[in-house]
Design an enzyme around this catalytic site. Structure first.
Site, PDB file in Angstrom:
ATOM      1  N   CYS A 186       0.868  -1.415  -0.239  1.00 32.92           N
ATOM      2  CA  CYS A 186      -0.059   0.267  -0.074  1.00 32.92           C
ATOM      3  C   CYS A 186       0.863   0.899   0.106  1.00 32.92           C
ATOM      4  O   CYS A 186       0.096   3.120  -0.475  1.00 32.92           O
ATOM      5  CB  CYS A 186      -1.094   0.135   0.895  1.00 32.92           C
ATOM      6  SG  CYS A 186      -2.281  -1.762   1.348  1.00 32.92           S
ATOM      7  N   HIS A 265      12.203   0.684   5.855  1.00 33.81           N
ATOM      8  CA  HIS A 265      12.109  -0.435   5.460  1.00 33.81           C
ATOM      9  C   HIS A 265      12.424  -1.081   6.865  1.00 33.81           C
ATOM     10  O   HIS A 265      13.719  -0.952   6.850  1.00 33.81           O
ATOM     11  CB  HIS A 265      12.584  -0.768   4.574  1.00 33.81           C
ATOM     12  CG  HIS A 265      12.018  -2.544   3.657  1.00 33.81           C
ATOM     13  ND1 HIS A 265      11.929  -3.458   4.226  1.00 33.81           N
ATOM     14  CD2 HIS A 265      11.609  -2.505   2.222  1.00 33.81           C
ATOM     15  CE1 HIS A 265      11.959  -4.406   3.096  1.00 33.81           C
ATOM     16  NE2 HIS A 265      11.538  -4.001   2.678  1.00 33.81           N
ATOM     17  N   HIS A 348      -1.778  19.631   7.577  1.00 37.79           N
ATOM     18  CA  HIS A 348      -2.504  19.329   7.335  1.00 37.79           C
ATOM     19  C   HIS A 348      -1.783  17.262   7.080  1.00 37.79           C
ATOM     20  O   HIS A 348      -0.746  17.422   6.631  1.00 37.79           O
ATOM     21  CB  HIS A 348      -3.765  18.675   5.611  1.00 37.79           C
ATOM     22  CG  HIS A 348      -4.232  20.108   5.584  1.00 37.79           C
ATOM     23  ND1 HIS A 348      -4.533  20.373   5.886  1.00 37.79           N
ATOM     24  CD2 HIS A 348      -3.201  21.251   4.723  1.00 37.79           C
ATOM     25  CE1 HIS A 348      -4.696  22.077   5.428  1.00 37.79           C
ATOM     26  NE2 HIS A 348      -3.937  22.283   4.661  1.00 37.79           N
ATOM     27  N   HIS A 352      -2.501   6.648   5.353  1.00 37.16           N
ATOM     28  CA  HIS A 352      -3.477   5.679   4.410  1.00 37.16           C
ATOM     29  C   HIS A 352      -4.038   5.158   5.577  1.00 37.16           C
ATOM     30  O   HIS A 352      -4.442   4.588   6.198  1.00 37.16           O
ATOM     31  CB  HIS A 352      -2.413   4.812   4.339  1.00 37.16           C
ATOM     32  CG  HIS A 352      -2.415   3.429   4.206  1.00 37.16           C
ATOM     33  ND1 HIS A 352      -3.657   3.591   3.185  1.00 37.16           N
ATOM     34  CD2 HIS A 352      -2.536   1.084   4.509  1.00 37.16           C
ATOM     35  CE1 HIS A 352      -4.108   1.725   2.594  1.00 37.16           C
ATOM     36  NE2 HIS A 352      -2.919   1.101   3.558  1.00 37.16           N
ATOM     37  N   ASN A 385     -10.507   1.417   1.561  1.00 35.64           N
ATOM     38  CA  ASN A 385      -9.261   0.902   1.071  1.00 35.64           C
ATOM     39  C   ASN A 385      -8.552   0.676   0.064  1.00 35.64           C
ATOM     40  O   ASN A 385      -8.555  -0.507  -0.521  1.00 35.64           O
ATOM     41  CB  ASN A 385      -8.793  -0.049   2.653  1.00 35.64           C
ATOM     42  CG  ASN A 385      -7.021  -0.733   2.288  1.00 35.64           C
ATOM     43  OD1 ASN A 385      -6.268   0.360   1.542  1.00 35.64           O
ATOM     44  ND2 ASN A 385      -6.311  -1.218   2.492  1.00 35.64           N
TER      45      ASN A 385
END
Length: 460
Positions: A186, A265, A348, A352, A385
């Site tokens: 995503c 990561h 702002h 996700h 989603n």
């Protein structure tokens, strides 16, 4: 005038010289050195910024909506799941935060769903071709002027690639730099922005097109493993097309300027690596497993991510507070860690829209107010989603509500398999018109909704 004088001096080759210390310098040598300095300063000081010219999000037809009553009826009359799986899917659906306006592809409205490669290709073409056509028409862009094309879709990876489908459909140039990303999760939309940013450093005076989406048609799970059933409920149809540029001519027409892209990561850790994992279950049915470790993994990765992002965006006052608390923690044994106030860095937040629990966790961990996560909650409710395009629907929402003003800073943050946390920081550089049509324009007057007070029978 200055250049004319230089040309005359070089043409006449005047035998004039001066000295620097004991070294004689001819006029030709002097002006050659001066010209080299000017050229060096030009390339050193010129604007190498990346600008977001415009973007568009896919708006599915109303006929593709999946109301909760319709979804529950399909579960009941379908013979694909046992009773325990149906009850579990109902529970996930009720808690997901997704509303009745979210959409799925045509084949998922059928009984039984026609799950095949052809239908997935049709879905992908419908989303990508629509958003590219809309964006190019909106900006009056000739397809042959696109220099870089990056597409990302995690689970659908056809041959020829998604980028090749776009090149063929719109007739892009034969020397276009085209890249297709898959399996990135995503957060791949921001990863694509990062890739384009690096490409634009090398390829000056270029236009880049980024396409982010996820294909649902081929990826429904038909087994009974609970961790794999979740994906059947939370993902919905959507996509976004983003036009980026480093051309000087686009600087004053652009909406946003890219300030930072940060990627973290944690795949070296086994728990992080396996928190979102596509694999077959014990019966051989392939699905995407979403483990219980996802939230703590996301929190751990977010902590590392913020330590990289904070120094780039936070004011010095917040950085000093954070540094002092770290010192106190190490010397005095304090256990409480000071969390910087990111509202001093951003106007702002586009979190996700992976699920209600993810938005809740981010809101709590960053100590945000309800209005700070409004765009994320409303996007999840209306569109579901949509994977790597969700944070673009959120920015669409903010624009349609007239909340984004020139000078405002926006933080887009996403989580994805691997495990990854990626952020893009933008600064608005234009006066935006909230009446400009986008994916929210037809219903923006109905939002924000008080989701908590909607009867449970109407909620997903």
């Amino acid at each position: 005038m200055f250049l004319k004088m230089m040309a005359i001096l070089f043409t006449l080759s005047l035998p004039i010289s001066t000295t620097i210390g004991e070294i004689p310098i001819s006029v030709t040598q002097f002006f050659s050195a001066f010209a080299l300095i000017i050229i060096f300063l030009y390339y050193s000081l010129r604007d190498n910024s990346v600008y977001l010219v415009d973007f568009t999000c896919y708006q599915p037809a109303d006929s593709l909506r999946l109301p909760s009553s319709f979804a529950l009826e399909h579960l009941e009359i379908s013979d694909a799941f046992d009773r325990a799986s149906i009850d579990f899917l109902k529970k996930v659906q009720e808690r997901s935060g997704i509303g009745d306006e979210s959409c799925v592809p045509v084949n998922m409205h059928e009984l039984p769903p026609d799950v095949c490669f052809k239908r997935s290709q049709e879905e992908t073409e419908e989303v990508m071709f629509t958003i590219v056509k809309d964006l190019l028409a909106k900006q009056n862009i000739n397809p042959k002027s696109i220099d870089i094309l990056v597409t990302n879709c995690t689970l659908f990876c056809p041959t020829p690639s998604l980028s090749a489908m776009i090149v063929n459909k719109f007739g892009f140039r034969s020397n276009i730099k085209s890249i297709s990303l898959s399996g990135m999760g995503c957060s791949a939309g921001i990863l694509s922005i990062s890739l384009v940013k690096d490409l634009l450093k090398v390829h000056k005076n270029s236009l880049a097109l980024v396409l982010s989406m996820e294909a649902l048609s081929l990826n429904g799970y038909k087994g009974s493993t609970k961790s794999m059933l979740i994906a059947n409920v939370i993902f919905r149809m959507g996509g976004a097309a983003i036009l980026l540029s480093n051309r000087q001519q686009d600087k004053h027409a652009a909406k946003y300027k890219l300030k930072h892209v940060i990627r973290t990561h944690t795949g070296q850790d086994d728990r992080s690596y396996s928190s979102i994992f596509q694999q077959p279950d014990k019966d051989g049915s392939v699905g995407v497993s979403i483990s219980r470790a996802l939230i703590p993994v996301a929190a751990y990765t977010l902590k590392t991510h913020i330590s990289e992002l904070g120094p780039l965006v936070l004011p010095y006052s917040e950085q000093l507070k954070y540094g002092w608390k770290v010192i106190c923690q190490n010397t005095a044994g304090q256990t409480q860690i000071y969390l910087p106030n990111f509202k001093k860095a951003f106007e702002h937040f586009c979190i996700h829209a992976g699920g209600r629990s993810i938005i809740d966790a981010m809101e709590d961990n960053l100590k945000l107010q309800k209005e700070d996560a409004e765009a994320s909650r409303m996007t999840l409710y209306r569109f579901g989603n949509t994977s790597s395009s969700s944070y673009w629907y959120e920015l669409c929402y903010l624009e349609a509500k007239g909340k984004v003003r020139k000078g405002d800073r926006i933080w887009q943050i996403a989580f994805g398999s691997g495990f990854k946390t990626n952020s893009a920081v933008w600064k608005c550089v234009s006066n935006l018109d909230p009446k400009e049509r986008n994916a929210w324009s037809d219903r923006i007057h109905l939002y924000p909704m008080d989701i908590a007070n909607i009867p449970s029978t109407l909620k997903n």
